[in-house]
Design a protein around this motif. Structure first.
Motif, PDB file in Angstrom:
ATOM      1  N   GLU A  54       0.837  -1.192   0.000  1.00 14.49           N
ATOM      2  CA  GLU A  54       0.000   0.000   0.000  1.00 14.49           C
ATOM      3  C   GLU A  54       0.874   1.246   0.000  1.00 14.49           C
ATOM      4  O   GLU A  54       1.843   1.342   0.761  1.00 14.49           O
ATOM      5  CB  GLU A  54      -0.912  -0.006   1.227  1.00 14.49           C
ATOM      6  N   GLY A  55       0.571   2.192  -0.885  1.00 15.76           N
ATOM      7  CA  GLY A  55       1.374   3.394  -1.011  1.00 15.76           C
ATOM      8  C   GLY A  55       2.505   3.260  -2.008  1.00 15.76           C
ATOM      9  O   GLY A  55       3.194   4.246  -2.295  1.00 15.76           O
ATOM     10  N   GLU A  56       2.696   2.073  -2.547  1.00 16.88           N
ATOM     11  CA  GLU A  56       3.770   1.819  -3.504  1.00 16.88           C
ATOM     12  C   GLU A  56       3.194   1.747  -4.919  1.00 16.88           C
ATOM     13  O   GLU A  56       2.075   1.299  -5.133  1.00 16.88           O
ATOM     14  CB  GLU A  56       4.447   0.492  -3.145  1.00 16.88           C
ATOM     15  N   THR A  57       3.969   2.206  -5.909  1.00 19.12           N
ATOM     16  CA  THR A  57       3.536   2.189  -7.302  1.00 19.12           C
ATOM     17  C   THR A  57       4.594   1.527  -8.164  1.00 19.12           C
ATOM     18  O   THR A  57       5.781   1.864  -8.061  1.00 19.12           O
ATOM     19  CB  THR A  57       3.286   3.618  -7.829  1.00 19.12           C
ATOM     20  N   VAL A  58       4.171   0.579  -9.001  1.00 23.61           N
ATOM     21  CA  VAL A  58       5.079  -0.072  -9.942  1.00 23.61           C
ATOM     22  C   VAL A  58       4.492   0.048 -11.336  1.00 23.61           C
ATOM     23  O   VAL A  58       3.300   0.328 -11.514  1.00 23.61           O
ATOM     24  CB  VAL A  58       5.318  -1.558  -9.595  1.00 23.61           C
ATOM     25  N   GLU A  59       5.327  -0.177 -12.340  1.00 22.05           N
ATOM     26  CA  GLU A  59       4.887  -0.015 -13.720  1.00 22.05           C
ATOM     27  C   GLU A  59       3.989  -1.150 -14.178  1.00 22.05           C
ATOM     28  O   GLU A  59       2.920  -0.940 -14.746  1.00 22.05           O
ATOM     29  CB  GLU A  59       6.112   0.089 -14.645  1.00 22.05           C
ATOM     30  N   SER A  60       4.418  -2.390 -13.957  1.00 20.90           N
ATOM     31  CA  SER A  60       3.636  -3.554 -14.375  1.00 20.90           C
ATOM     32  C   SER A  60       4.095  -4.767 -13.584  1.00 20.90           C
ATOM     33  O   SER A  60       5.148  -4.732 -12.940  1.00 20.90           O
ATOM     34  CB  SER A  60       3.785  -3.819 -15.876  1.00 20.90           C
ATOM     35  N   VAL A  61       3.314  -5.825 -13.636  1.00 19.44           N
ATOM     36  CA  VAL A  61       3.648  -7.045 -12.904  1.00 19.44           C
ATOM     37  C   VAL A  61       3.435  -8.251 -13.814  1.00 19.44           C
ATOM     38  O   VAL A  61       2.379  -8.396 -14.427  1.00 19.44           O
ATOM     39  CB  VAL A  61       2.782  -7.200 -11.629  1.00 19.44           C
ATOM     40  N   ASP A  62       4.446  -9.107 -13.899  1.00 14.54           N
ATOM     41  CA  ASP A  62       4.358 -10.377 -14.625  1.00 14.54           C
ATOM     42  C   ASP A  62       4.786 -11.480 -13.674  1.00 14.54           C
ATOM     43  O   ASP A  62       5.863 -11.403 -13.091  1.00 14.54           O
ATOM     44  CB  ASP A  62       5.271 -10.386 -15.855  1.00 14.54           C
ATOM     45  N   ALA A  63       3.968 -12.497 -13.521  1.00 19.68           N
ATOM     46  CA  ALA A  63       4.286 -13.566 -12.575  1.00 19.68           C
ATOM     47  C   ALA A  63       4.084 -14.917 -13.232  1.00 19.68           C
ATOM     48  O   ALA A  63       3.194 -15.098 -14.066  1.00 19.68           O
ATOM     49  CB  ALA A  63       3.414 -13.464 -11.326  1.00 19.68           C
ATOM     50  N   PHE A  64       4.921 -15.874 -12.847  1.00 17.96           N
ATOM     51  CA  PHE A  64       4.831 -17.227 -13.357  1.00 17.96           C
ATOM     52  C   PHE A  64       4.843 -18.190 -12.181  1.00 17.96           C
ATOM     53  O   PHE A  64       5.826 -18.287 -11.459  1.00 17.96           O
ATOM     54  CB  PHE A  64       6.000 -17.539 -14.296  1.00 17.96           C
ATOM     55  N   ALA A  65       3.747 -18.909 -12.017  1.00 23.97           N
ATOM     56  CA  ALA A  65       3.629 -19.910 -10.958  1.00 23.97           C
ATOM     57  C   ALA A  65       3.940 -19.333  -9.588  1.00 23.97           C
ATOM     58  O   ALA A  65       4.525 -19.987  -8.751  1.00 23.97           O
ATOM     59  CB  ALA A  65       4.550 -21.097 -11.229  1.00 23.97           C
ATOM     60  N   GLY A  66       3.568 -18.102  -9.366  1.00 17.96           N
ATOM     61  CA  GLY A  66       3.806 -17.477  -8.083  1.00 17.96           C
ATOM     62  C   GLY A  66       2.530 -16.875  -7.525  1.00 17.96           C
ATOM     63  O   GLY A  66       1.436 -17.065  -8.050  1.00 17.96           O
ATOM     64  N   THR A  67       2.677 -16.127  -6.458  1.00 19.42           N
ATOM     65  CA  THR A  67       1.551 -15.439  -5.837  1.00 19.42           C
ATOM     66  C   THR A  67       1.748 -13.937  -5.983  1.00 19.42           C
ATOM     67  O   THR A  67       2.821 -13.422  -5.691  1.00 19.42           O
ATOM     68  CB  THR A  67       1.451 -15.793  -4.341  1.00 19.42           C
ATOM     69  N   VAL A  68       0.730 -13.259  -6.456  1.00 16.52           N
ATOM     70  CA  VAL A  68       0.778 -11.803  -6.633  1.00 16.52           C
ATOM     71  C   VAL A  68      -0.251 -11.169  -5.711  1.00 16.52           C
ATOM     72  O   VAL A  68      -1.426 -11.541  -5.750  1.00 16.52           O
ATOM     73  CB  VAL A  68       0.488 -11.412  -8.094  1.00 16.52           C
ATOM     74  N   VAL A  69       0.194 -10.242  -4.896  1.00 17.86           N
ATOM     75  CA  VAL A  69      -0.701  -9.498  -4.007  1.00 17.86           C
ATOM     76  C   VAL A  69      -0.527  -8.015  -4.301  1.00 17.86           C
ATOM     77  O   VAL A  69       0.578  -7.476  -4.163  1.00 17.86           O
ATOM     78  CB  VAL A  69      -0.399  -9.787  -2.526  1.00 17.86           C
ATOM     79  N   ILE A  70      -1.606  -7.370  -4.726  1.00 22.80           N
ATOM     80  CA  ILE A  70      -1.561  -5.942  -5.047  1.00 22.80           C
ATOM     81  C   ILE A  70      -2.310  -5.174  -3.972  1.00 22.80           C
ATOM     82  O   ILE A  70      -3.538  -5.226  -3.886  1.00 22.80           O
ATOM     83  CB  ILE A  70      -2.201  -5.654  -6.417  1.00 22.80           C
ATOM     84  N   ARG A  71      -1.576  -4.480  -3.118  1.00 25.27           N
ATOM     85  CA  ARG A  71      -2.182  -3.598  -2.120  1.00 25.27           C
ATOM     86  C   ARG A  71      -1.997  -2.130  -2.497  1.00 25.27           C
ATOM     87  O   ARG A  71      -2.672  -1.267  -1.972  1.00 25.27           O
ATOM     88  CB  ARG A  71      -1.563  -3.854  -0.745  1.00 25.27           C
ATOM     89  N   GLY A  72      -1.029  -1.889  -3.375  1.00 20.75           N
ATOM     90  CA  GLY A  72      -0.746  -0.539  -3.828  1.00 20.75           C
ATOM     91  C   GLY A  72      -1.268  -0.306  -5.232  1.00 20.75           C
ATOM     92  O   GLY A  72      -2.372  -0.725  -5.563  1.00 20.75           O
ATOM     93  N   THR A  73      -0.436   0.329  -6.083  1.00 22.99           N
ATOM     94  CA  THR A  73      -0.855   0.705  -7.426  1.00 22.99           C
ATOM     95  C   THR A  73       0.054   0.103  -8.484  1.00 22.99           C
ATOM     96  O   THR A  73       1.278   0.175  -8.368  1.00 22.99           O
ATOM     97  CB  THR A  73      -0.856   2.235  -7.588  1.00 22.99           C
ATOM     98  N   VAL A  74      -0.564  -0.467  -9.496  1.00 25.67           N
ATOM     99  CA  VAL A  74       0.150  -0.910 -10.692  1.00 25.67           C
ATOM    100  C   VAL A  74      -0.325  -0.028 -11.836  1.00 25.67           C
ATOM    101  O   VAL A  74      -1.500  -0.056 -12.202  1.00 25.67           O
ATOM    102  CB  VAL A  74      -0.120  -2.399 -11.012  1.00 25.67           C
ATOM    103  N   ALA A  75       0.578   0.764 -12.394  1.00 28.38           N
ATOM    104  CA  ALA A  75       0.181   1.728 -13.415  1.00 28.38           C
ATOM    105  C   ALA A  75      -0.255   1.045 -14.702  1.00 28.38           C
ATOM    106  O   ALA A  75      -1.155   1.523 -15.389  1.00 28.38           O
ATOM    107  CB  ALA A  75       1.331   2.694 -13.701  1.00 28.38           C
ATOM    108  N   GLY A  76       0.391  -0.080 -15.032  1.00 30.86           N
ATOM    109  CA  GLY A  76       0.092  -0.780 -16.273  1.00 30.86           C
ATOM    110  C   GLY A  76      -0.708  -2.044 -16.056  1.00 30.86           C
ATOM    111  O   GLY A  76      -1.681  -2.065 -15.310  1.00 30.86           O
ATOM    112  N   ASP A  77      -0.256  -3.121 -16.717  1.00 30.44           N
ATOM    113  CA  ASP A  77      -0.979  -4.388 -16.698  1.00 30.44           C
ATOM    114  C   ASP A  77      -0.443  -5.349 -15.647  1.00 30.44           C
ATOM    115  O   ASP A  77       0.709  -5.253 -15.220  1.00 30.44           O
ATOM    116  CB  ASP A  77      -0.886  -5.073 -18.067  1.00 30.44           C
ATOM    117  N   VAL A  78      -1.291  -6.289 -15.267  1.00 31.87           N
ATOM    118  CA  VAL A  78      -0.911  -7.395 -14.390  1.00 31.87           C
ATOM    119  C   VAL A  78      -1.217  -8.688 -15.133  1.00 31.87           C
ATOM    120  O   VAL A  78      -2.335  -8.886 -15.612  1.00 31.87           O
ATOM    121  CB  VAL A  78      -1.690  -7.371 -13.057  1.00 31.87           C
TER     122      VAL A  78
END
Length: 372
Positions: A54-78
């Motif tokens: 929370e309070g953090e911003t990233v450009e995009s997220v790509d994950a493979f066989a993992g766990t993704v938790v978004i509490r903040g901001t993703v400017a692009g795609d997930v």
């Protein structure tokens, strides 16, 4: 002459151990992309965890066989494959969400479209999708807001009381449940063509096949098993020492593991305070992520070895398989599974930290001692 003699000894030592050191660095380099990524411009992870706080911003997220938790901001795609994606209530994705395999939970906001083919999908009452929703999954639960059209196919599709769909709602399901309080502006239409005839369960109209949730778990076990094989082959004595430490002194290993789990991130934050320390902190973060993965494998391997020892069998390969598969099955049990996985991580992390400390203090060459 004396200085030259010392130089020759140092050079000989570096030459003798150079190949082992390079091999160790190559192993770390190969495993690093598969480990946890936090707060990077583009986070990637395999059988690990990516968290956007929370309070953090990233450009995009790509994950493979993992766990993704978004509490903040993703400017692009997930996007994710064979894993789990959760967008918390405080989370926001400015682009689209695409997922294949595993499960997806949207409790926050997605400004774009969502396309999911997996084991399960849930849009909670606090969740909001600005664009369209295309989902093919074993179970589909929609209880939030969708600005555009919805196409949903699954064994069960549920339209909850808080659901608010701005467009048309098309579905195909063996079991469909609609709350009388749900709002659908464009009407609800049953469309058998959504399943398609490809044999996958969810046809080309969704663009994604129905991928069971167990696919992600199998992939995670396979990658961890591969890591365990590399560790046992490359560092047999060190691996046995770490596993033995975890089995023989579980309380001490667990306590040390907890200190490392909490203390290392704090130390990295302190290092990153200065501009010069930021690159070092990033390298340390990568090493820490790899260490957590290695520690988890060692902890589960130690548990498998303990069980086999109790049964009178001491095969290390069987112990590796038994530990990893056993914890994967145990992980499916709510509350209990994650608890035991956390304990295995703490045991492995504490034993790994102790092993590295002992080896380093032995002659000042960690890489050489581990490889012996």
């Amino acid at each position: 002459m004396k200085e030259r003699s010392q130089f020759e000894r140092v050079r000989s030592s570096l030459y003798a151990h150079g190949r082992r050191t390079v091999a160790l660095l190559l192993v770390v380099a190969l495993l690093l992309p598969a480990a946890t990524g936090v707060g990077a411009a583009q986070s990637q992870g395999a059988s690990g965890t990516i968290v956007v706080e929370e309070g953090e911003t990233v450009e995009s997220v790509d994950a493979f066989a993992g766990t993704v938790v978004i509490r903040g901001t993703v400017a692009g795609d997930v996007s994710g494959a064979a894993g789990t994606i959760r967008i918390a209530e405080t989370g926001r994705v400015g682009g689209n969400v695409e997922a294949a395999g595993g499960s997806v939970v949207v409790a926050g906001t997605v400004d774009g479209d969502v396309q999911v083919g997996g084991g399960s999908f849930e849009l909670t009452r606090t969740g909001r999708i600005g664009g369209t929703l295309d989902v093919g999954a074993g179970s589909v639960a929609i209880d939030g807001t969708v600005g555009g059209d919805v196409r949903a196919a699954g064994d069960s599709v549920t339209l909850g009381p808080n659901a608010d769909v701005g467009g048309e709602f098309r579905y195909d399901a063996e079991e469909f449940t609609r709350s009388p309080d749900a709002t659908v502006a464009g009407g609800v239409v049953e469309d058998p063509s959504l399943r398609g005839d490809t044999g996958t369960g969810f046809g080309p109209s969704l663009g994604l096949g129905a991928i069971p949730s167990w696919v992600g778990s199998v992939y995670a076990v396979a990658t961890s098993l591969l890591l365990g094989v590399v560790l046992l082959l490359a560092f047999p004595r060190f691996s046995e020492t770490v596993a033995g430490r975890a089995r023989e002194r579980p309380l001490i290993s667990g306590g040390v593991g907890l200190l490392l789990l909490l203390g290392v991130p704090v130390a990295l934050v302190v290092v990153a305070i200065t501009v010069v320390g930021i690159p070092l902190a990033l390298v340390g973060l990568g090493a820490y992520a790899v260490g957590l993965w290695v520690a988890s494998v060692y902890g589960q391997y130690a548990a498998g070895a303990w069980l086999l020892d109790a049964a009178g069998t001491g095969n290390r390969w069987l112990a590796l398989v038994a530990g990893l598969v056993g914890f994967a099955l145990l992980g499916a049990v709510p509350l209990v599974g994650p608890l035991f996985e956390a304990l295995a991580l703490l045991l492995g992390l504490g034993a790994l930290g102790h092993g590295l400390r002992v080896r380093y203090r032995g002659d000042g060459s960690t890489a050489t001692q581990i490889a012996e």
